[in-house]
Design a protein around this motif. Structure first.
Motif, PDB file in Angstrom:
ATOM      1  N   ALA A  32      42.476  -2.043 154.797  1.00  0.00           N
ATOM      2  CA  ALA A  32      42.855  -2.096 156.207  1.00  0.00           C
ATOM      3  C   ALA A  32      44.021  -1.140 156.453  1.00  0.00           C
ATOM      4  O   ALA A  32      44.950  -1.049 155.638  1.00  0.00           O
ATOM      5  CB  ALA A  32      43.266  -3.512 156.588  1.00  0.00           C
ATOM      6  N   ALA A  33      43.976  -0.434 157.557  1.00  0.00           N
ATOM      7  CA  ALA A  33      45.066   0.489 157.888  1.00  0.00           C
ATOM      8  C   ALA A  33      46.356  -0.264 158.156  1.00  0.00           C
ATOM      9  O   ALA A  33      47.457   0.232 157.874  1.00  0.00           O
ATOM     10  CB  ALA A  33      44.679   1.332 159.100  1.00  0.00           C
ATOM     11  N   ASP A  34      46.218  -1.467 158.682  1.00  0.00           N
ATOM     12  CA  ASP A  34      47.400  -2.265 159.003  1.00  0.00           C
ATOM     13  C   ASP A  34      47.013  -3.731 158.907  1.00  0.00           C
ATOM     14  O   ASP A  34      45.871  -4.103 159.192  1.00  0.00           O
ATOM     15  CB  ASP A  34      47.897  -1.932 160.410  1.00  0.00           C
ATOM     16  N   VAL A  35      47.954  -4.558 158.476  1.00  0.00           N
ATOM     17  CA  VAL A  35      47.700  -5.999 158.396  1.00  0.00           C
ATOM     18  C   VAL A  35      48.915  -6.737 158.954  1.00  0.00           C
ATOM     19  O   VAL A  35      50.044  -6.227 158.921  1.00  0.00           O
ATOM     20  CB  VAL A  35      47.447  -6.461 156.940  1.00  0.00           C
ATOM     21  N   PRO A  36      48.716  -7.924 159.502  1.00  0.00           N
ATOM     22  CA  PRO A  36      49.862  -8.716 159.945  1.00  0.00           C
ATOM     23  C   PRO A  36      50.714  -9.129 158.752  1.00  0.00           C
ATOM     24  O   PRO A  36      50.200  -9.299 157.639  1.00  0.00           O
ATOM     25  CB  PRO A  36      49.210  -9.935 160.617  1.00  0.00           C
ATOM     26  N   VAL A  37      52.007  -9.248 158.976  1.00  0.00           N
ATOM     27  CA  VAL A  37      52.901  -9.664 157.890  1.00  0.00           C
ATOM     28  C   VAL A  37      52.676 -11.155 157.623  1.00  0.00           C
ATOM     29  O   VAL A  37      52.904 -11.996 158.507  1.00  0.00           O
ATOM     30  CB  VAL A  37      54.374  -9.409 158.255  1.00  0.00           C
ATOM     31  N   PRO A  38      52.201 -11.505 156.434  1.00  0.00           N
ATOM     32  CA  PRO A  38      51.806 -12.896 156.160  1.00  0.00           C
ATOM     33  C   PRO A  38      52.992 -13.749 155.713  1.00  0.00           C
ATOM     34  O   PRO A  38      53.072 -14.203 154.559  1.00  0.00           O
ATOM     35  CB  PRO A  38      50.788 -12.733 155.037  1.00  0.00           C
ATOM     36  N   LEU A  39      53.940 -13.978 156.625  1.00  0.00           N
ATOM     37  CA  LEU A  39      55.128 -14.779 156.310  1.00  0.00           C
ATOM     38  C   LEU A  39      55.221 -15.947 157.272  1.00  0.00           C
ATOM     39  O   LEU A  39      55.236 -15.768 158.493  1.00  0.00           O
ATOM     40  CB  LEU A  39      56.392 -13.918 156.398  1.00  0.00           C
ATOM     41  N   GLU A  40      55.254 -17.150 156.703  1.00  0.00           N
ATOM     42  CA  GLU A  40      55.427 -18.371 157.494  1.00  0.00           C
ATOM     43  C   GLU A  40      56.758 -19.014 157.125  1.00  0.00           C
ATOM     44  O   GLU A  40      57.224 -18.890 155.986  1.00  0.00           O
ATOM     45  CB  GLU A  40      54.295 -19.377 157.204  1.00  0.00           C
ATOM     46  N   GLU A  41      57.365 -19.723 158.104  1.00  0.00           N
ATOM     47  CA  GLU A  41      58.597 -20.460 157.851  1.00  0.00           C
ATOM     48  C   GLU A  41      58.345 -21.950 158.067  1.00  0.00           C
ATOM     49  O   GLU A  41      57.676 -22.349 159.017  1.00  0.00           O
ATOM     50  CB  GLU A  41      59.708 -19.978 158.779  1.00  0.00           C
TER      51      GLU A  41
END
Length: 455
Positions: A81-90
């Motif tokens: 993928a050219a771009d992906v969402p940042v997979p960070l949860e709090e």
């Protein structure tokens, strides 16, 4: 074809293809190839800096932004993928919750997270969770699919992640990334036919697989089943004697442990010619920059141990090491293709993994250098394989072997005895290698007397 903007399309390594097969085959079960590492953090966490660090990490390494596609394709591919969402949860776990302690809530989160499957078609196949446990204390949980990266890559990734955090996502201080595509091109350029000829010779005469759990056990996992673990830890004195014995005979510690496991398999299965799997690092030294690359390079290949009448332990282990040495240039071959050279439908159901590059305290010391107002004070990690039994060997002052077993395939009490027998064998090897291999006992305390009483 994809739900994301496509940057590149890459082939799969043999082990990636195997992992994809198991993920698709057991689509309703827990995916044992979901790996999880949790870091204990003390101090103030800058969540913006952490988010920037994770984003830059994924941007730098294209192979961490892949999804695996197979429908309507002749061969599966990994699509970048050219771009992906940042997979960070709090997650804030400090608020009281149905009477559970904070640590109980952490354990519940880790268990649920470990069993939450990735959709392998949708990148990224990696997620980060920041758990606030008390003021000034957090757990950073990194969960990824093993199809992305191996254990040898983990120290590299962790050091890079925390350095990026220290610089708020700026990677100017980091070296340029050697693309994973470079390794895949090297792999495609190898002489596959010659490698399989070498394996055909090495496995000639194998008449049956070596199955500790019996046929069908590999497919018998319960949908919610994760492996259980037992640990064998030799004391420091015995561990040093074992290393000294290896040095005296110009053998590696890996050879002694593999030999011990092969001998034990022989006794447990009643066969003089046994097979088990091992994991090889797969990083070709001739590939520039390979030592600092992140990705899946490992491969699973067979180890064969055949007993010969009258052969001493030293002779057996020397022959085992020599035979393994002749296979070094052919360890890139896929297990499915290797198995096909034997005409068998399977080869083994146990795996021995020797951790030469574990995620250790030295990695943490390096990672936390320069972290502003934050200390990495500990970590824990879990991963597994689909085999009924996996031995993970961690060398150190005290040799430690973790036995990960599937309770639906192997009885716990019998596995406890297997661990104890392995201890007996390793202790015997530490005493010297002059005795005949076929006379080494694996009996536990009281078993000899029981056998004699039975006549």
């Amino acid at each position: 074809m994809t739900g994301f903007q496509l940057e590149d399309v890459l082939p799969l390594t043999p082990l990636q293809a195997g992992m994809l097969f198991h993920a698709l085959y057991d689509s309703d079960a827990v995916d044992v190839y979901t790996a999880q590492f949790a870091f204990t953090l003390e101090g103030t966490v800058d969540t913006a800096a952490l988010r920037a660090a994770v984003g830059t990490l994924l941007r730098r390494h294209a192979n961490l932004r892949v999804g695996f596609l197979h429908e309507d394709l002749d061969e599966p591919v990994q699509a970048v993928a050219a771009d992906v969402p940042v997979p960070l949860e709090e997650h804030d776990l400090t608020t009281p919750d149905d009477g559970r302690t904070v640590e109980e809530r952490v354990r519940a989160f880790l268990a649920a997270d470990r069993t939450r499957r990735f959709d392998l078609t949708t990148p990224p196949l990696m997620r980060f969770s920041l758990l606030r446990t008390t003021p000034g204390h957090h757990r950073l949980v990194m969960t990824s699919h093993h199809i992305l990266l191996d254990g040898w890559s983990m120290p590299i990734l962790v050091r890079e992640l925390f350095e990026l955090y220290a610089h708020r996502g700026d990677d100017l201080t980091l070296p340029r990334v050697t693309p994973y595509r470079t390794y895949l091109a090297w792999l495609a350029g190898q002489d596959g036919a010659a490698a399989l000829d070498t394996w055909r010779t090495a496995l000639a005469g194998i008449e049956a697989p070596t199955l500790l759990a019996g046929r069908g056990a590999t497919e018998a996992a319960r949908p919610d089943e994760l492996p259980e673990t037992l640990v064998l830890e030799l004391d420091a004195v015995t561990s040093e004697r074992l290393r000294a014995t290896a040095r005296a005979h110009r053998l590696t510690l890996n050879t002694l442990v593999q030999g011990a496991w092969g001998l034990l398999l022989s006794r447990l299965t009643g066969r003089d010619d046994v097979l088990f799997g091992t994991t090889v690092s797969g990083r070709p030294p001739e590939l520039p920059g390979v030592e600092s690359m992140i990705g899946l390079f490992i491969n699973t290949v067979p180890v064969r141990l055949s007993l010969r009448p009258g052969e001493t332990l030293a002779e057996l282990l020397t022959r085992l090491q020599d035979e393994q040495g002749r296979l070094l240039g052919s360890q890139h071959a896929g297990l499915t293709e290797i198995r096909a050279t034997t005409g068998l439908d399977t080869l083994f159901d146990t795996l021995a993994v020797f951790e030469n590059y574990p995620l250790d305290e030295e990695t943490l010391r390096t990672a936390r250098q320069g972290l502003p107002g934050l200390a990495v004070t500990g970590f824990e990690g879990t991963d597994a394989a689909h085999y009924p039994l996996t031995l993970t060997i961690a060398p150190g002052t005290a040799l430690r072997i973790t036995f990960g077993f599937r309770p639906s395939a192997l009885d716990r009490e019998e596995t406890v005895r297997t661990v104890a027998r392995m201890r007996v064998l390793l202790t015997a090897l530490a005493d010297g290698l002059d005795r005949r291999a076929d006379t080494v006992s694996v009996l536990l305390d009281g078993e000899r007397e029981t056998l004699l009483a039975r006549g």
